[in-house]
Design a protein around this motif. Structure first.
Motif, PDB file in Angstrom:
ATOM      1  N   ARG A 101       0.691  -1.190  -0.032  1.00 34.56           N
ATOM      2  CA  ARG A 101       0.081  -0.023  -0.072  1.00 34.56           C
ATOM      3  C   ARG A 101       0.844   1.108  -0.137  1.00 34.56           C
ATOM      4  O   ARG A 101       0.342   2.331   0.455  1.00 34.56           O
ATOM      5  N   SER A 102       2.235   1.262  -0.611  1.00 33.20           N
ATOM      6  CA  SER A 102       2.779   2.266  -0.565  1.00 33.20           C
ATOM      7  C   SER A 102       2.343   3.422  -1.570  1.00 33.20           C
ATOM      8  O   SER A 102       1.862   2.885  -2.740  1.00 33.20           O
ATOM      9  N   LEU A 103       2.499   4.585  -1.216  1.00 38.68           N
ATOM     10  CA  LEU A 103       2.526   5.829  -2.497  1.00 38.68           C
ATOM     11  C   LEU A 103       3.507   5.919  -2.973  1.00 38.68           C
ATOM     12  O   LEU A 103       4.531   6.420  -2.657  1.00 38.68           O
ATOM     13  N   ASN A 104       3.354   5.821  -4.536  1.00 36.01           N
ATOM     14  CA  ASN A 104       4.459   6.154  -5.185  1.00 36.01           C
ATOM     15  C   ASN A 104       4.061   7.190  -6.163  1.00 36.01           C
ATOM     16  O   ASN A 104       3.194   7.576  -6.546  1.00 36.01           O
ATOM     17  N   VAL A 105       5.050   8.185  -6.511  1.00 35.06           N
ATOM     18  CA  VAL A 105       4.921   9.319  -7.317  1.00 35.06           C
ATOM     19  C   VAL A 105       5.782   9.371  -8.401  1.00 35.06           C
ATOM     20  O   VAL A 105       7.041   9.361  -8.084  1.00 35.06           O
ATOM     21  N   GLU A 106       5.506   9.363  -9.673  1.00 34.89           N
ATOM     22  CA  GLU A 106       6.458   9.959 -10.735  1.00 34.89           C
ATOM     23  C   GLU A 106       6.128  11.166 -11.418  1.00 34.89           C
ATOM     24  O   GLU A 106       4.974  11.667 -11.183  1.00 34.89           O
ATOM     25  N   LEU A 107       7.162  11.920 -11.413  1.00 36.25           N
ATOM     26  CA  LEU A 107       7.135  13.319 -11.690  1.00 36.25           C
ATOM     27  C   LEU A 107       7.887  13.926 -12.624  1.00 36.25           C
ATOM     28  O   LEU A 107       9.008  13.524 -12.943  1.00 36.25           O
ATOM     29  N   TYR A 121       9.057   9.264  -6.246  1.00 38.25           N
ATOM     30  CA  TYR A 121       9.064   9.377  -4.817  1.00 38.25           C
ATOM     31  C   TYR A 121       8.223   8.192  -4.251  1.00 38.25           C
ATOM     32  O   TYR A 121       7.455   7.560  -4.823  1.00 38.25           O
ATOM     33  N   LYS A 122       8.441   7.862  -3.041  1.00 38.67           N
ATOM     34  CA  LYS A 122       7.808   6.845  -2.412  1.00 38.67           C
ATOM     35  C   LYS A 122       7.490   7.048  -0.855  1.00 38.67           C
ATOM     36  O   LYS A 122       8.607   7.310  -0.246  1.00 38.67           O
ATOM     37  N   VAL A 123       6.545   6.788  -0.493  1.00 40.36           N
ATOM     38  CA  VAL A 123       6.393   6.753   1.133  1.00 40.36           C
ATOM     39  C   VAL A 123       5.355   5.585   1.316  1.00 40.36           C
ATOM     40  O   VAL A 123       4.635   4.998   0.489  1.00 40.36           O
ATOM     41  N   ASN A 124       5.500   5.109   2.641  1.00 46.38           N
ATOM     42  CA  ASN A 124       4.882   3.742   2.955  1.00 46.38           C
ATOM     43  C   ASN A 124       3.468   3.899   2.976  1.00 46.38           C
ATOM     44  O   ASN A 124       2.836   2.562   2.727  1.00 46.38           O
ATOM     45  N   ASN A 125       2.680   4.798   3.241  1.00 48.87           N
ATOM     46  CA  ASN A 125       1.425   4.963   3.109  1.00 48.87           C
ATOM     47  C   ASN A 125       0.767   6.111   2.617  1.00 48.87           C
ATOM     48  O   ASN A 125       1.603   7.279   2.897  1.00 48.87           O
ATOM     49  N   THR A 126      -0.534   6.519   2.468  1.00 48.67           N
ATOM     50  CA  THR A 126      -1.107   7.430   1.881  1.00 48.67           C
ATOM     51  C   THR A 126      -1.167   8.767   3.125  1.00 48.67           C
ATOM     52  O   THR A 126      -1.491   9.687   2.612  1.00 48.67           O
ATOM     53  N   ASN A 127      -0.947   8.546   4.297  1.00 48.50           N
ATOM     54  CA  ASN A 127      -1.592   9.081   5.371  1.00 48.50           C
ATOM     55  C   ASN A 127      -0.354  10.418   5.432  1.00 48.50           C
ATOM     56  O   ASN A 127      -0.644  11.503   6.063  1.00 48.50           O
ATOM     57  N   THR A 128       0.773  10.318   4.670  1.00 42.21           N
ATOM     58  CA  THR A 128       1.745  11.038   4.923  1.00 42.21           C
ATOM     59  C   THR A 128       2.226  11.698   3.496  1.00 42.21           C
ATOM     60  O   THR A 128       3.133  12.183   3.296  1.00 42.21           O
ATOM     61  N   TYR A 129       0.986  11.746   2.536  1.00 44.59           N
ATOM     62  CA  TYR A 129       1.231  12.480   1.325  1.00 44.59           C
ATOM     63  C   TYR A 129       1.793  13.803   1.210  1.00 44.59           C
ATOM     64  O   TYR A 129       2.168  14.009   0.447  1.00 44.59           O
TER      65      TYR A 129
END
Lengths: 416, 179
Positions: A101-107, A121-129
């Motif tokens: 369920r990690s949140l990944n962002v390509e920019l 970018y990558k964070v473990n979950n969407t709570n810290t978007y």
């Protein structure tokens, strides 16, 4: 004529880097930027939240005219959307869910139909978007060659009053979007980061018999008592390497400033004036700036720790009860009305120890608790206006203020 | 040798027979006395002890509550920490209560401010208010070692309305008694 021009040039170079001088608005000349969303995963609500966060961060950068339209496009589309053809820059990103369920962002950042910058970018979950959004803005700012906005990625710790004698300590991002309560229950105030890494903090507990300074390690969650004092016990400042603290204590009922050595646990009294001496802040290696009522009203003074010499620092304002220091700059809170029976106005002002200029930074309401960012680029402060408590950010070099309202409670104090 | 054995046996018989005659009487007397004593002791301990303990706990907190209600709050002017003339009577009453009825308690002075400022200076102002009250109390004969102080700044309001009456109620020093 040559002399005149050279004088002008000298004047211009002198004032160019002086933050006490107002910057004339240059909105018209700022490059435009639009944001294109290529996300496949996640629902519309989350996509919208992320988009708004990116827009807000780009705005706070103050280096773009930001287009607020939320438009979708294929991430690999060769050209920008027709609506964005005239934009100087287009920021295109794709959100997608990764492993666990990690949140990944390509920019990618597009300029003149070419990709000029890209990063993932990558964070473990969407709570810290929101921290991803802040980091994106930080990177774009850096790419644009602007002075670093390190503060954007930092965490804010603040004390929120819920009811009389009841508070909670909250860690948040600078926009208060992310909020994590670290100390719940009790009466705890004046949190202060213990180091630059923000891995620990100090706070004053008023639940004990005597006001007590405590230290909490965020990683382990362990709390330990540092020191107690009758009357008052507040950690006002922590030096660069976290080895020395400036405390306000009142062991005999007299609020004074003390220097505390974290390693040896030794305490040394720096002031002994019979009135109020509080809010010590380190200035250079051997000086402390503090608030004192030694002239009959609260004002800002400096103290040479070697010689003991005290100097008045601020000459404007009848009641200057709080300040923050960065290099040669001092931001302080001045009461601009002294009405016991009506609403009072407190504004923030910026002065330099090298010039006589004063720059007023706020206009209405109660503006207090100013804190310079670690890089001196911005000032964070508490604003209470018409029943609403907010955290404000002032971009000194861009002459812009941003407010982030608190959903409930009142901000008592905070650190950045 | 025979004489010695016989006399020893006789002595033993005499002793044993004597004991055998007296024992029941002694036992009877003893048990009667013990019973009476036991009843008396039990009735004393079971009735008196718990009552004493309970009444002591209740009365300490009750006494504190009653005495604290007699200790009147001292109010201050905006941005000031000197005792107002109209607060002198409250202060004298306070000193008198602390010196007499509350002489076995410690006194905690809690300094408070109105909502105008949440910084350290405001906390210090609350503390200076408490310190002024402490000085006045010691001048009236209260032992300084019985008095502790704390400042709650603006974080302990009794009134949260946006009015001058409300703000003036918050600029105060309250007396608390500690056992």
């Amino acid at each position: 004529m040559k002399i005149f021009v050279s004088i002008l040039l000298v004047m211009a170079s002198l004032f160019a880097s002086d933050a006490t001088i107002d910057v004339v608005k240059k909105a018209d000349s700022l490059p435009s930027i639009a944001v294109e969303d290529s996300s496949a995963s996640y629902d519309q609500t989350f996509k919208s939240k992320f988009f708004k966060s990116v827009i807000a961060d780009l705005n706070v950068l103050s280096i773009f005219n930001v287009d607020r339209n939320h438009r979708n496009v294929n991430f690999d589309a060769a050209s920008v959307l027709v609506e964005n053809k005239n934009m100087n820059y287009v920021l295109r990103y794709k959100l997608f869910e990764g492993d666990g369920r990690s949140l990944n962002v390509e920019l990618k950042l597009i300029n003149n139909n070419g990709v000029v910058y890209n990063k993932n970018y990558k964070v473990n979950n969407t709570n810290t978007y929101m921290f991803v959004s802040h980091t994106i803005a930080y990177d774009i700012n850096k790419f644009m060659g602007e002075p670093p906005v390190e503060w954007m990625k930092r965490k804010v710790i603040f004390a929120r009053m819920i009811s009389p004698q009841k508070s909670e300590l909250v860690i948040s991002d600078y926009t208060l979007t992310y909020q994590h309560i670290v100390v719940k229950g009790g009466f705890n105030v004046f949190p202060k980061w213990a180091n630059k890494e923000q891995s620990a903090f100090y706070y004053s507990s008023l639940d004990e018999n005597k006001p007590t300074l405590k230290h909490v390690d965020i990683k382990t969650g362990k709390s330990k008592v540092i020191k107690s004092s009758d009357g008052m016990m507040i950690c006002s400042d922590v030096n660069g390497d976290g080895s020395k603290l400036l405390l306000t204590m009142a062991p005999k009922g007299q609020p004074d400033i003390y220097l505390y050595d974290v390693n040896t646990k030794a305490t040394k009294a720096l002031t002994n004036y019979g009135g109020i001496d509080v809010s010590g802040q380190f200035l250079e290696s051997d000086k402390v700036v503090f608030v004192s009522d030694r002239l009959g009203y609260p004002n800002i003074f400096s103290l040479n720790m070697n010689t003991g010499a005290v100097e008045q620092v601020v000459y404007y304002g009848k009641s200057n009860a709080a300040c923050s220091v960065f290099g040669k700059y001092i931001v302080y809170k001045a009461r601009e009305s002294s009405d016991a029976f009506g609403n009072n106005t407190f504004n923030l002002h910026l002065v330099s120890t090298e010039t006589d200029f004063i720059r007023r930074l706020t206009a209405v309401g109660v503006n207090e608790f100013p804190r310079f960012s670690v890089d001196g680029d911005a000032i964070i402060f508490i604003k209470n206006y018409e029943g609403q408590s907010s955290i404000g950010v002032i971009r000194l070099n861009h002459n812009k203020n941003y407010l982030f309202p608190l959903q409930y409670g009142k901000v008592q104090s905070m650190d950045w | 040798m025979k004489k010695v054995v016989i006399s020893s046996v006789l002595m033993a018989l005499l002793v044993l027979s004597g004991c055998g005659d007296k024992e029941p009487q002694v036992e009877a007397t003893d048990s009667a006395t013990q019973e009476v004593q036991q009843v008396e002791t039990e009735s004393v301990s079971s009735v008196e002890a718990p009552v004493v303990t309970e009444s002591a706990t209740e009365s300490t907190s009750q006494v504190i509550t009653r005495l604290e209600s007699e200790l009147k709050t001292i109010y201050f002017d905006f941005d000031k920490f000197n005792i107002r003339a109209d607060m002198q009577a409250n202060l004298s009453t306070g000193a008198s209560v602390v010196n007499t009825q509350a002489k076995n308690f410690f006194v905690k002075l809690e300094g408070n401010c109105d909502e105008w400022g949440s910084d350290e200076y405001n906390f210090a102002l609350g503390l200076k208010r408490a310190e002024t009250v402490k000085k006045a109390l010691t001048a009236e004969g209260v032992d300084a070692s019985r008095i502790s102080m704390v400042s709650f700044g603006e974080s302990n309001p009794v009134c949260t309305d946006k009015s001058k009456e409300c703000w003036s109620k918050n600029r105060r020093v309250e007396f608390k008694l500690l056992p």
